[in-house]
Design a protein around this motif. Structure first.
Motif, PDB file in Angstrom:
ATOM      1  N   SER A 126       0.839  -1.200   0.000  1.00  0.00           N
ATOM      2  CA  SER A 126       0.000   0.000   0.000  1.00  0.00           C
ATOM      3  C   SER A 126       0.877   1.255   0.000  1.00  0.00           C
ATOM      4  O   SER A 126       2.039   1.221   0.393  1.00  0.00           O
ATOM      5  N   GLU A 127       0.283   2.360  -0.445  1.00  0.00           N
ATOM      6  CA  GLU A 127       0.992   3.642  -0.443  1.00  0.00           C
ATOM      7  C   GLU A 127       1.131   4.130   0.984  1.00  0.00           C
ATOM      8  O   GLU A 127       0.155   4.208   1.733  1.00  0.00           O
ATOM      9  N   LYS A 128       2.359   4.440   1.378  1.00  0.00           N
ATOM     10  CA  LYS A 128       2.594   4.904   2.751  1.00  0.00           C
ATOM     11  C   LYS A 128       2.158   6.362   2.878  1.00  0.00           C
ATOM     12  O   LYS A 128       2.311   7.148   1.947  1.00  0.00           O
ATOM     13  N   HIS A 187      11.163  10.870  -1.111  1.00  0.00           N
ATOM     14  CA  HIS A 187       9.910  10.242  -1.537  1.00  0.00           C
ATOM     15  C   HIS A 187       8.721  11.145  -1.230  1.00  0.00           C
ATOM     16  O   HIS A 187       7.705  11.125  -1.941  1.00  0.00           O
TER      17      HIS A 187
END
Length: 335
Positions: free
Chosen positions: A177-179, A240
């Motif tokens: 999943s996208e953090k 990021h």
């Protein structure tokens, strides 16, 4: 006047550790004061030297009064003030700043293991001294453009509460999943770790250039690679989220290959910084709520611990590791 009670084992250990760290700091300051080009930097270090030297004398007097042997610590044999500059461009104050940061933590911890009022007072006064000079060094480096502040952020306009476990993100919830975006507490810990490791890289690069023993030189080179890997990994974590990693143009090692410090002192200094990194890493792990961050920090701490353990073996092999005061060997006494 009320007579002081005999010092306890923890107080003896605290005084012994302080003696080691403070005598090392004095030797480092002696070299940097001798080589300082900037008058303000020289005045800061000279003033700090006088304060620390005074407390080394007080610690020595307490140990003498208790009938305890005075540790060897670090002496004039561990510094050579006549060699060329090993570092340039503000490194001296960067070094002093980090030494004071480490000392602040040590004094706060040691005061919780101390009972005698005169020793408690020493630790309280030393805490104030280290806080004072840490701030002076910070302001100096900011004025010189040699210290990068952590990133700014928009101020929150409302109070929010975590609504579900997805906030934890990362490994234990769903690794694909996208953090979520880093929070400010996490950014603070990551920024500090990058800043400390960049400095550690600069310090240990200079140590590697001038170490006398080949095994020690190789050990410092390994430390430089470890610091690089930590900086790279944490910088990528920031990037990021579109956050710039801290960088500074200051504190560079020169081309000198002549050691201002003994291998013993440089190894002890590296060991002290490893201990500081382990403590900081534990704190960062405890306050990071995104699951991938403690996982990274745990790997870093494992690598740092193994590196420190390797260094301890080198110090023992060369007779550089002074043994702290021991408790009584009861089994041997009884037999």
């Amino acid at each position: 006047m009320q007579e002081n009670a005999a010092i306890t084992s923890s107080e003896l250990g605290t005084l012994w550790l302080m003696y080691q760290e403070k005598t090392m700091t004095l030797r480092i300051l002696e070299y940097f004061i001798e080589k300082a080009d900037d008058k303000k930097a020289k005045n800061i270090m000279t003033s700090l030297y006088g304060e620390i030297d005074n407390y080394v004398g007080i610690i020595t007097e307490i140990l003498q009064n208790e009938g305890a042997v005075i540790p060897v610590g670090f002496t004039a044999q561990d510094v050579n003030k006549e060699v060329p500059k090993l570092y340039d461009n503000g490194f001296d104050i960067m070094f002093v700043r980090l030494l004071n940061e480490i000392s602040m933590g040590l004094h706060s911890l040691n005061i919780t293991m101390t009972y005698r009022e005169d020793i408690v007072l020493i630790l309280k006064e030393l805490t104030a001294v280290t806080q004072k000079y840490y701030n002076i060094c910070t302001q100096y480096l900011l004025e010189k453009g040699l210290l990068v502040k952590s990133p700014h952020v928009s101020m929150p306009k409302s109070v929010e509460f975590v609504k579900d476990n997805n906030y934890l993100g990362g490994l234990n919830i769903n690794p694909f999943s996208e953090k979520r975006t880093l929070n400010t507490v996490e950014v603070a810990q990551i920024h500090h770790s990058i800043e400390s490791n960049i400095f550690g890289l600069q310090m240990i690069t200079g140590f590697a250039q001038c170490a006398n023993e080949e095994e020690v030189k190789n050990y410092f080179n390994d430390g430089a690679e470890l610091a690089k890997s930590i900086v790279k990994e944490l910088s990528e974590t920031l990037l990021h989220d579109g956050i710039q990693s801290p960088q500074t143009s200051g504190g560079n090692a020169t081309r000198s290959k002549i050691a201002p410090f003994s291998d013993k002192l440089m190894m002890y200094c590296t060991s002290l910084f490893c201990s500081f990194s382990l403590g900081s890493g534990s704190l960062g792990t405890a306050f990071s709520l995104r699951n991938d961050l403690p996982a990274k920090m745990t790997i870093f701490m494992k690598d740092i611990f193994e590196y420190a353990h390797k260094g301890a073996k080198i110090m023992i092999k060369n007779g550089w590791m002074e043994e702290p005061p021991q408790m009584e060997e009861r089994d041997q006494l009884l037999n």
